[in-house]
Design an enzyme around this catalytic site. Sequence first.
Site: not given
Ligand code: GAR
Length: 189
Positions: A11, A13, A61, A88, A105
Amino acid sequence: MNLAVFASGTGSNFQALVDDPAIFPAIKLLVCDKKTAPVIRRAEQAGIPVFVFTAKDYVDKASFEQEILDELARYSVDLCVLAGYMRLIGPTLLGTFQNRIVNLHPSLLPAFPGKDAIGQAYQARVEETGVTAHFVDSGMDTGPVIAQEKVVIAQEDTIETLTEKIHQVEHRFYPAVVKQLMASGKEVE
Ligand code: GAR
């Protein structure tokens, strides 16, 4: 505009979105598919309601996405912001939230979709990778691109330093994209 953030893990982000004073008041809900995910604690600390579910407790789902839809309606959510949600999105959510689900991504899509995009780019020995924000469709990391930012892979980069560089870019890039969407209302076109 009311936002729900979807996340599955650390988390960082989610935290970057919470820490942005222009975004924080709009975040009404965290949707999380892992009971033990550290992102849940971050939401609790920020005072943001959490809907957590375990996919295997449902027959399919469509059933858990229907519950998510009910939660989104309860908080009058306009835009779903995926931030490390490793699942997804199915037709139930897409049907109601078409063009109103945005994903982050860690690669320059269409290159390196799927899991471990940073590791994939590193192993492929490409000279640059980056981050992408895009609207979600039924594919895996497909859907119209909103914005991208390049990250150079230096000779001396290790997988650890590259991961750190990408995350630093993400934490600046994704809040900027979300603010742009909030300002333009583009997601409801
Ligand atoms: C991030 O790097 C995001 O871009 C990636 O997961 C990570 C989550 O990090 N998302 C994907 O790969 C989606 N396909 P976080 O939990 O520290 O935010």
